[in-house]
Design an enzyme around this catalytic site. Structure first.
Site, PDB file in Angstrom:
ATOM      1  N   CYS A 276       2.589 -17.530  19.499  1.00  0.00           N
ATOM      2  CA  CYS A 276       3.521 -17.225  20.584  1.00  0.00           C
ATOM      3  C   CYS A 276       3.107 -15.891  21.209  1.00  0.00           C
ATOM      4  O   CYS A 276       3.021 -14.886  20.508  1.00  0.00           O
ATOM      5  CB  CYS A 276       4.934 -17.124  20.023  1.00  0.00           C
ATOM      6  SG  CYS A 276       6.064 -16.317  21.165  1.00  0.00           S
TER       7      CYS A 276
ATOM      8  N   GLU B  68     -10.532 -17.366  25.987  1.00  0.00           N
ATOM      9  CA  GLU B  68      -9.889 -18.385  26.843  1.00  0.00           C
ATOM     10  C   GLU B  68      -8.364 -18.384  26.715  1.00  0.00           C
ATOM     11  O   GLU B  68      -7.763 -19.370  26.280  1.00  0.00           O
ATOM     12  CB  GLU B  68     -10.443 -19.768  26.534  1.00  0.00           C
ATOM     13  CG  GLU B  68     -11.858 -19.960  26.991  1.00  0.00           C
ATOM     14  CD  GLU B  68     -12.331 -21.413  26.890  1.00  0.00           C
ATOM     15  OE1 GLU B  68     -11.695 -22.205  26.178  1.00  0.00           O
ATOM     16  OE2 GLU B  68     -13.346 -21.734  27.531  1.00  0.00           O
TER      17      GLU B  68
ATOM     18  N   GLU C 291     -19.967 -19.174  28.832  1.00  0.00           N
ATOM     19  CA  GLU C 291     -20.276 -20.343  27.991  1.00  0.00           C
ATOM     20  C   GLU C 291     -20.697 -21.489  28.881  1.00  0.00           C
ATOM     21  O   GLU C 291     -20.111 -21.704  29.944  1.00  0.00           O
ATOM     22  CB  GLU C 291     -19.032 -20.818  27.233  1.00  0.00           C
ATOM     23  CG  GLU C 291     -18.493 -19.905  26.181  1.00  0.00           C
ATOM     24  CD  GLU C 291     -17.244 -20.517  25.526  1.00  0.00           C
ATOM     25  OE1 GLU C 291     -17.047 -21.739  25.606  1.00  0.00           O
ATOM     26  OE2 GLU C 291     -16.465 -19.742  24.963  1.00  0.00           O
TER      27      GLU C 291
HETATM   28  C1  GLA Z   1     -14.365 -23.395  24.863  1.00  0.00           C
HETATM   29  C2  GLA Z   1     -14.258 -22.345  23.774  1.00  0.00           C
HETATM   30  C3  GLA Z   1     -15.369 -22.413  22.760  1.00  0.00           C
HETATM   31  C4  GLA Z   1     -15.719 -23.826  22.440  1.00  0.00           C
HETATM   32  C5  GLA Z   1     -16.090 -24.550  23.690  1.00  0.00           C
HETATM   33  C6  GLA Z   1     -16.558 -25.970  23.459  1.00  0.00           C
HETATM   34  O1  GLA Z   1     -14.977 -22.984  25.994  1.00  0.00           O
HETATM   35  O2  GLA Z   1     -14.174 -21.047  24.289  1.00  0.00           O
HETATM   36  O3  GLA Z   1     -14.940 -21.723  21.621  1.00  0.00           O
HETATM   37  O4  GLA Z   1     -14.621 -24.437  21.839  1.00  0.00           O
HETATM   38  O5  GLA Z   1     -14.953 -24.606  24.517  1.00  0.00           O
HETATM   39  O6  GLA Z   1     -16.897 -26.605  24.655  1.00  0.00           O
HETATM   40 ZN    ZN Z   2       7.383 -17.952  22.010  1.00  0.00          ZN
END
Ligand code: GLA
Ligand code: ZN
Length: 674
Positions: free
Chosen positions: A115, A150, A306
């Protein structure tokens, strides 16, 4: 520049050495050097190993690998490791696990599940970040910070009791009184009127439709809550290492965070790009996302943090990248503004949910693979492109993209669920992409100086100050193009009184009486009012049309059938030195292309080269030099006429004379001296 010590394009990827024994690390160093790797992202998911319990840290593995990378000349984009907390933390504090809208509390066992408003999580995360930063602040391998991972992927929303309390505080700050909340959310409707702050909850599961303004504010609040988590870490790192750049990697396609707002707090934009290698995938979609990322940073170079060396593991069918496709997409990134090309991940996992996700080192465990050979080739090529780093792009056209607008328009009930914001943006982006005309993506509060054309498809929400800004842009000579369902609501999703298109009526010189969404089997036709050599006289249109009345505008095209028969379909209005267009329907791609190319011609906007279909051009510029990235995404070889002979192929060093053949799937990078 990412770091004063790195003078080339960053190349490498997510490195997860904690999954391997130390003898494998030694082999990794050799293979990294062989592939030209100079940068790795480390410790993204290492929290559980770095901190066995609340009071104990164990940096043994990280110390060793940091030293080893340094002794091999490889820099580190060090993650703060807060992306996934250890199980003991989720169990020790009841507020850590997030709760879904229908009241299900999550359990530990995956990743990125917490959370954002949990005090215990934030305390533990800041403790970790402070300890980590203090330990590595002077480490010679440390080149950049990578906060979390992310944000919003997996957990973009939480509806727990803690979030309810934080939401009320957020509302109090924004509105000061419950009365204003009632007014902005229109709570006289359906007996939702609030008398006390405590009566307001997150928009949890309910039997009927939720209040759209409430839902919209909750999305804003969640984006801000995660941004607070990011800023908490940023402040700690800024204090301990004032000179280092800080990033967090964005992801595409989830659209749950207001990245334009976030970007203001980020030193270098970075993002994770996963174009589908299936033949039906249009590379324009990935190009758009690159342009969007560059837009977040106001045109500054970004990092492709990435990409998959070959296939991913999370699509229904994980198509493999055919030979050369990874290289093509890598140059699309660089051509569109990336100063770094990174992979997920360096070495393919043997266990865990991502064991079938491709990596630079495959399950064979060595460098003897097609994928590694392609990674190595690219690494060697990128070393020849030091001159590119820091260069930027120029565009005369901008497209407005706005998250709050998307969130508001895409409320669970709307006039047509066949209309989505991203598609509407892309429908206008694609013809420009196909014409190889550079485009910038801007937010509603971005500076518009220097743009000749501004496209704002489906800008349903008009925020305060926007209409005045666009009037100035147009009055000063710009061309503003907007489309159906624009300027309908204010920033609380309340309809502007006095009819559509709200505060843009004067600029556009029209009013709109009704809108008519169409099913896939309903079409309409538009007919130009004046014959034009370059635009088809009649053209099919679909999805939607408006019933438009003219106030001051001129009619460019009318509807020639159905309910709209005889009514204007496309209008333009002279405003100051410029022109404001309104497109009241979804025109076909060919029409858009012809229409835009006519406007571009008049504005003296064109592509540097004339290229065959499926060949993408990207230009970066620096110190009086242009760098043209020509990418052949088509299945045919491309023959290109080069008018001058002052072009140098940056990868071969050869001068290019008159004609250039680029095989299908191949690329060329030309240096053009002006
Ligand atoms: C995301 C995540 C990574 C991995 C890739 C796989 O971008 O940041 O840790 O899980 O996806 O595609
Ligand atoms: Zn929450």
């Amino acid at each position: 520049m990412i770091n004063k010590n790195i003078h080339s394009i960053c190349y490498g990827g997510d490195y997860n050495p904690e999954q391997w024994t130390e003898d494998v690390w030694v082999q990794d160093m050799e293979l990294m050097k062989e592939a030209g790797v100079n940068f790795v992202s480390l410790a993204i998911f290492s929290w559980a190993l770095l901190q066995p319990d609340e009071n104990t840290f164990d940096f043994t593995f990280l110390d060793k690998i940091m030293d080893l990378l340094h002794s091999n000349g490889i820099y580190v984009d060090l993650a703060t490791a807060t992306a996934s907390q250890p199980p003991w933390l989720s169990i020790a504090y009841d507020d850590v696990m997030p709760v879904s809208a229908d009241g299900v509390k999550m359990t530990h066992g995956s990743r990125q599940t917490y959370c954002p408003n949990s005090r215990s999580w934030r305390n533990a995360a800041s403790h970790l970040v402070r300890t980590l930063a203090a330990r590595y602040k002077n480490h010679p391998a440390l080149a950049m910070w990578h906060i979390n991972n992310e944000y919003g992927c997996h957990t973009a929303e939480c509806y727990c009791d803690n979030c309810a309390v934080s939401f009320r505080k957020w509302l109090q700050k924004r509105y000061k009184s419950v009365g204003i909340v009632n007014e902005k959310w229109g709570t006289r409707f359906w007996s939702q009127y609030y008398y006390k702050w405590d009566e307001i909850y997150p928009p949890r599961a309910t039997m009927g439709k939720k209040n759209p303004s409430h839902v919209l504010d909750y999305k804003r609040f969640m984006s801000d809550s995660l941004l607070d988590c990011y800023s908490m870490e940023y402040e700690i790192l800024r204090q301990i290492t004032p000179e280092l750049k800080i990033t967090t990697n964005f992801l595409m396609g989830i659209d749950k965070l207001d990245y334009f707002k976030w970007a203001k707090e980020i030193d270098i934009i970075s993002w994770d790009s996963y174009p589908d290698p299936a033949p039906s995938y249009n590379p324009a979609l990935n190009a758009f996302d690159h342009d969007l990322m560059r837009g977040f940073g106001n045109g500054r170079p970004f990092i492709l943090m990435e990409q998959a060396p070959a296939q991913v593991n999370w699509r229904d069918i994980n198509v493999n990248k055919h030979p050369g496709l990874m290289r093509l997409y890598s140059y699309q990134a660089v051509g569109r503004g990336a100063d770094g090309v990174m992979f997920f991940q360096w070495r393919q996992s043997l266990r865990g949910a991502e064991k079938f996700h491709s990596a630079c080192i495959t399950h064979s465990g060595d460098g003897n693979s097609r994928i590694f050979r392609e990674v190595r080739q690219l690494g060697h090529e990128l070393k020849k492109l030091n001159c590119i780093t820091g260069s930027t792009r120029k565009a005369d056209i901008a497209i407005v993209f706005d998250y709050e607008n998307m969130w508001a328009f895409e409320y669970e009930d709307r006039q047509s669920k066949s209309v989505t914001y991203r598609d509407q943006i892309l429908n206008w982006y694609k013809p420009l992409y196909e014409m190889n005309i550079p485009v910038d993506i801007v937010g509603t509060d971005s500076n518009l100086k220097g743009y000749k054309i501004l496209l704002a498809p489906l800008l349903y929400m008009t925020k305060e100050g926007y209409a005045e800004k666009i009037k100035r842009f147009t009055a000063d000579g710009g061309e503003y193009i907007t489309t159906f369902s624009s300027s309908i609501v204010d920033e609380w999703d309340g309809v502007f009184p006095g009819g559509y298109p709200g505060p843009l009526k004067e600029l556009l010189g029209i009013t709109i009486e009704e809108f008519c969404p169409l099913t896939p089997d309903m079409k309409t036709t538009i007919a130009l009012t004046d014959i034009d050599d370059t635009i088809p006289e009649t053209s099919k249109a679909r999805l939607w049309y408006d019933i438009i009345h003219i106030v001051d505008a001129e009619i460019f095209a009318v509807f020639s059938d159905a309910l709209g028969k005889g009514y204007p379909a496309i209008t333009y209005n002279y405003f100051g030195k410029g022109k404001a267009w309104y497109i009241g329907t979804e025109t076909e791609p060919d029409f858009k292309k012809a229409f835009l190319s006519k406007i571009c011609l008049r504005q003296n906007i064109n592509s540097l080269f004339s290229l065959p279909e499926g060949v993408e051009l990207n230009i970066r510029e620096q110190n009086g030099k242009k760098y043209a990235f020509i990418l052949n995404f088509s299945i045919k070889n491309a023959s290109i006429d080069i008018m001058q002979n002052s072009y140098i192929d940056l990868l071969t060093g050869q001068k290019i004379h008159d004609r250039l053949i680029i095989e299908s799937g191949n690329i060329r990078i030309l240096e053009i001296s002006s």
